[in-house]
Design an enzyme around this catalytic site. Structure first.
Site, PDB file in Angstrom:
ATOM      1  N   SER A 121       0.834  -1.219  -0.055  1.00 39.04           N
ATOM      2  CA  SER A 121      -0.023   0.001  -0.044  1.00 39.04           C
ATOM      3  C   SER A 121       0.880   1.381  -0.151  1.00 39.04           C
ATOM      4  CB  SER A 121      -0.821   0.072   1.092  1.00 39.04           C
ATOM      5  OG  SER A 121      -0.112   0.390   2.415  1.00 39.04           O
ATOM      6  N   LYS A 122       0.303   2.375  -0.255  1.00 35.61           N
ATOM      7  CA  LYS A 122       1.069   3.727  -0.274  1.00 35.61           C
ATOM      8  C   LYS A 122       1.634   3.796   1.211  1.00 35.61           C
ATOM      9  CE  LYS A 122      -0.369   8.513  -0.194  1.00 35.61           C
ATOM     10  NZ  LYS A 122       1.121   9.125  -0.045  1.00 35.61           N
ATOM     11  N   ARG A 123       0.992   3.351   2.254  1.00 36.27           N
ATOM     12  CA  ARG A 123       1.243   3.758   3.502  1.00 36.27           C
ATOM     13  C   ARG A 123       2.777   2.762   3.865  1.00 36.27           C
ATOM     14  NH1 ARG A 123      -2.809   1.714   6.321  1.00 36.27           N
ATOM     15  NH2 ARG A 123      -4.134   1.811   4.377  1.00 36.27           N
TER      16      ARG A 123
ATOM     17  N   GLY B 140       5.046   2.533   1.419  1.00 34.26           N
ATOM     18  CA  GLY B 140       5.953   3.260   0.964  1.00 34.26           C
ATOM     19  C   GLY B 140       6.346   4.428   1.904  1.00 34.26           C
ATOM     20  N   ASP B 141       5.294   5.047   2.485  1.00 34.50           N
ATOM     21  CA  ASP B 141       5.757   6.010   3.395  1.00 34.50           C
ATOM     22  C   ASP B 141       6.580   5.704   4.661  1.00 34.50           C
ATOM     23  OD1 ASP B 141       4.149   7.849   1.710  1.00 34.50           O
ATOM     24  OD2 ASP B 141       2.369   7.696   3.014  1.00 34.50           O
TER      25      ASP B 141
END
Ligand code: GLU
Length: 506
Positions: free
Chosen positions: A263-265, A267-268
């Site tokens: 998920s994008k999270r 990546g963060d």
């Protein structure tokens, strides 16, 4: 190849935001398969859900794929004889097919209001609109024909639902997963069309377009597998079974650590991009990082993604796009999810740095050097990047690895000084200056031999003087071969740095 058997694939994103890296892989596998088979690649924009439409997303998708070298033969912004390729421009077409299903008794009008449906769900949380329950609902199967006609004439809101027969087994012959069976009982009577926005839903539009655009293979992410039995039933309902596409569902991209979908999270949290290019959210203004802006070469991203779900069956890891096209097959795609190893992504970028033409890299570096006020030229930067690129994963790491090729160190790293600058260093560096005075700085190997002879004659050992030499030139203990460095920066600069170092460190 006859037109009817020609391989035609489509990438069919919904413009609901930036294209996720998993979507890029789907586009890539479509492209590799199509080109391997000498077929066509279509870009279709599935924008029938106006509530989820995000301005700028379509342009972002097109620019990202073009940056990566994934080319389309037809589609939005490419044209072609099966257009329009944007679903919002195809409304009239879908309506006709919805009407056809109703006329054939394969679909029906449903007038249940949102609140009626909601109360059904509250009464029984597992409520499903299907063969068992449709008889209790407000639709053209339960209402008298005149009542239905009156409601339609009045302009009452309705949906059109697909009439799914129970007790059927649907077989998907998936090119990656093999045979997958579904019971039609688990499916609900999906809404195919809504009068409110006069638009079809994803399922109807997707199937009609794949048929009309003569799509031969549907290659999409695993998350779409549950929709496929419904799509197969739609093909049958229309009587299009003979031209039904083959399906391939690609494995999920998994979190780098632990289980679950990337998920994008992630990546963060782990500091890597999950989008091909930078994306600015049009509402919040939030910026999401992209591979392009993070300094990835498009070829490296492609190579990295190609191996997340497919393998060549050999030890080969570095592939050009043409090699991938030549070798790609579904037989070598895995069913299991692919762990998103972003460290491997960096490794690929490093490999592409090593392979890249130094002059091309230098051209890319010149603007940044100019912005730093550095006066230099392409030849010089070409020679510098050749020396330092082995230490870099990204071009933006150039300055931290190579600033001393352009300017003398402003200070000397304390730890290195403590460890490498000995009592005898000033004297030795003065002697070295004298030796280097007599050299023309054209041949690093000859220079090194001279230095070696000097060390041997004086029984210095190479370590102490060479470490001090590096400190004077670089300002710390890093860098490529010292004689390669000084040949590049030249005699005057080398001697000046040596003398300054002796003066400063004493
Ligand atoms: N519009 C769908 C998406 O956003 C397409 C799925 C498919 O390829 O059928 O991924």
């Amino acid at each position: 190849m006859a037109e009817s058997t020609r391989v035609r694939v489509r990438f069919a994103p919904s413009p609901t935001g930036p294209l996720h890296i998993g979507g890029v892989r789907t586009a890539l596998y479509n492209y590799l398969f199509a080109k391997n088979m000498g077929g066509d690649m279509i870009l279709r924009i599935e924008d029938t859900d106006s509530k989820r439409f995000v301005p700028g997303a379509e342009g972002y998708i097109i620019e990202s794929l073009s940056w990566l070298g994934i080319k389309f033969d037809e589609g939005v912004s490419y044209g072609g004889q099966y257009g329009p390729y944007r679903q919002s421009e195809r409304r009239a077409i879908y309506k006709q097919y919805v009407d056809e299903l109703i006329a054939k008794g394969k679909a029906y009008y449903a007038f249940d209001t949102p609140s009626e449906l909601e109360s059904k769900h509250t009464q029984s949380p597992n409520f499903q609109y299907d063969a068992r329950t449709r008889g209790e609902m407000v639709n053209s199967l339960t209402l008298p024909a005149e009542e239905v006609a009156a409601r339609l004439a009045r302009g009452d809101a309705y949906t059109v639902r697909f009439k799914i027969d129970p007790d059927e087994t649907i077989e998907i012959n998936d090119m990656i997963r093999g045979q997958v069976f579904y019971k039609s009982d688990v499916l609900d009577d999906k809404v195919l069309y809504k009068s409110a926005d006069q638009l079809p839903t994803y399922h109807l539009a997707n199937v009609v377009d794949d048929h009309l655009m003569k799509v031969s293979h549907v290659i999409r992410g695993e998350e779409w597998l549950p929709s496929t039995p419904l799509h197969i039933l739609l093909y049958r309902a229309f009587g299009w079974q003979d031209t039904m596409p083959r399906f391939a569902h690609l494995p999920l991209l998994l979190k780098p650590d632990g289980k679950g979908k990337l998920s994008k999270r992630d990546g963060d949290r782990l500091n890597f991009p999950v989008f091909p290019m930078e994306w600015k959210d049009p509402v919040t203004g939030d910026i999401s990082r992209g591979y392009r802006e993070s300094g990835y070469f498009p070829e490296a991203v492609i190579n990295f993604l190609a191996l997340l779900g497919w393998n060549p069956g050999t030890e080969q890891e570095i592939f050009t796009m043409d090699e991938l096209i030549a070798q790609f097959s579904f037989a070598r795609c895995s069913k299991a999810g692919a762990k998103f190893d972003y460290e491997k992504g960096k490794w690929f970028n490093h490999q592409y740095m090593l392979l890249a033409d130094d002059r091309r890299l230098a051209e890319m570096l010149l603007p940044d050097l100019a912005a730093r006020g550095i006066k230099t030229d392409l030849d010089y930067v070409t020679r510098v990047i050749a020396l330092v690129k082995g230490r870099m994963n990204f071009l933006h790491e150039f300055w931290e690895n190579a600033s001393y090729f352009f300017q003398a160190p402003e200070q000397y790293d304390e730890k290195t000084v403590a460890k490498r600058w000995k009592e005898e260093s000033p004297r030795q560096m003065n002697e070295l200056c004298e030796i280097l005075e007599g050299d023309d700085f054209s041949d690093p190997v000859a220079m090194e031999a001279k230095a070696k002879a000097w060390c041997e004659a004086n029984e210095y050992g190479m370590g102490v003087p060479m470490n001090a030499f590096r400190l004077a030139i670089v300002g710390e203990g890093k860098g490529p071969h010292i004689f390669d460095i000084v040949t590049l920066i030249g005699k005057a600069e080398t001697l000046a740095r040596l003398r300054r170092c002796v003066k400063v460190l004493g």
